[in-house]
Write an enzyme that holds these catalytic residues in place. Structure first.
Site, PDB file in Angstrom:
ATOM      1  N   ASP A  22      -3.767  -3.305   6.293  1.00 29.24           N
ATOM      2  CA  ASP A  22      -2.635  -3.042   5.404  1.00 29.24           C
ATOM      3  C   ASP A  22      -2.740  -3.866   4.127  1.00 29.24           C
ATOM      4  OD1 ASP A  22      -1.556  -1.350   7.299  1.00 29.24           O
ATOM      5  OD2 ASP A  22      -0.326  -2.919   8.199  1.00 29.24           O
TER       6      ASP A  22
HETATM    7  N1  URA Z   1      -2.369  -3.567  12.576  1.00 24.50           N
HETATM    8  C1  URA Z   1      -1.452  -3.516  11.588  1.00 24.50           C
HETATM    9  O1  URA Z   1      -0.281  -3.299  11.846  1.00 24.50           O
HETATM   10  N2  URA Z   1      -1.854  -3.721  10.342  1.00 24.50           N
HETATM   11  C2  URA Z   1      -3.126  -4.009   9.995  1.00 24.50           C
HETATM   12  O2  URA Z   1      -3.435  -4.208   8.830  1.00 24.50           O
HETATM   13  C3  URA Z   1      -4.076  -4.065  11.038  1.00 24.50           C
HETATM   14  C4  URA Z   1      -3.664  -3.839  12.324  1.00 24.50           C
END
Ligand code: URA
Length: 253
Positions: free
Chosen positions: A104
């Site tokens: 993310d």
């Molecule tokens: N899980 C998430 O919620 N976000 C990420 O960036 C990676 C794994």
């Protein structure tokens, strides 16, 4: 020289078997000539066209970056936000690499980048179960019953997460937050955040510490390094694939 079906698969257009079918169905041409036999060998100077589209046959490159917060795991962004590829471009890497899976915008840590589509497909395929280690700072004080839920698997909107390995690393009673290490092999969108949301402890901060055995020790946020040949081979092996494939057009740094 490499076998045509291997080059097509490696470009990410199709799996190895599907690439063989594409050839046998007469949908592939090399330097303007339709090729229907398997086993034809090509070099990276040959022009390979599949269903009218030229495939890129450039040298394969593999990197790991310490992804900073505030950048998108993408090659470009319509809104002009910073993308993870910018860090490589700024250091003169010209190959068209893309991230293996996603982190993310606000997640930091280990992210692999490559232009090897087959390698990426193997690593991200759910059946290959590559472990990812995350360090989570979440709201509230996590207790053993919360940990047990994560260990067993929690019900999310459309599926139940696979059992995870978890460890409570510490609690901050003053700020009411906890730090948890979680190891999962699934890689669904927002998976860790959804899992912690489901147990009532929303994520405040998320960092991927490890992707299989790979970490980013020694790399500052935004720094990257090429993977070593033995790391590429080991990732192939982990993704249950033949290790020789990692030698394919590998560019050394
Ligand atoms: N899980 C998430 O919620 N976000 C990420 O960036 C990676 C794994």
């Amino acid at each position: 020289m490499e076998r045509l079906q291997k080059v097509i698969a490696s470009s990410g257009v199709a799996s190895r078997r599907k690439s063989e079918e594409l050839i046998q169905e007469g949908r592939v041409s090399v330097n303007g000539q339709v090729v229907t036999e398997l086993g034809v060998k090509v070099s990276n100077k040959d022009e390979i066209v599949v269903d009218g589209l030229r495939i890129e046959n450039e040298q394969k490159v593999y990197f790991v970056i310490n992804k900073p917060s505030g950048c998108i795991s993408a090659v470009s962004d319509d809104l002009g936000r910073r993308v993870v590829l910018d860090y490589l471009r700024e250091k003169g890497i010209r190959e068209r690499v893309f991230p293996v899976g996603r982190l993310d915008y606000d997640t930091t840590g280990v992210l692999i980048l490559t232009n090897d589509g087959e390698f990426s497909n193997l690593l991200t395929h759910p059946k290959n179960e590559v472990d990812k280690v995350y360090l989570v700072r979440c709201e509230g004080i996590v207790n053993s019953s919360d940990l047990m839920k994560l260990k067993k698997g929690v019900r999310l909107e459309e599926y139940t997460s696979a059992p995870a390995k978890v460890a409570l690393l510490g609690v901050d009673k003053v700020n009411s937050s906890s730090q948890v290490r979680i190891i999962i092999h699934e890689g669904k969108y927002h998976q860790v955040k959804l899992m912690f949301e489901a147990i009532g402890h929303p994520v405040k901060k998320l960092r991927r510490e490890q992707y299989a055995f790979l970490n980013v020790v020694g790399l500052k946020p935004g720094e990257f390094r090429p993977l070593k040949i033995h790391e590429i081979k080991q990732l192939y092996v982990l993704a249950k694939h033949k290790k020789d494939d990692a030698n394919y057009h590998y560019r050394r740094f």
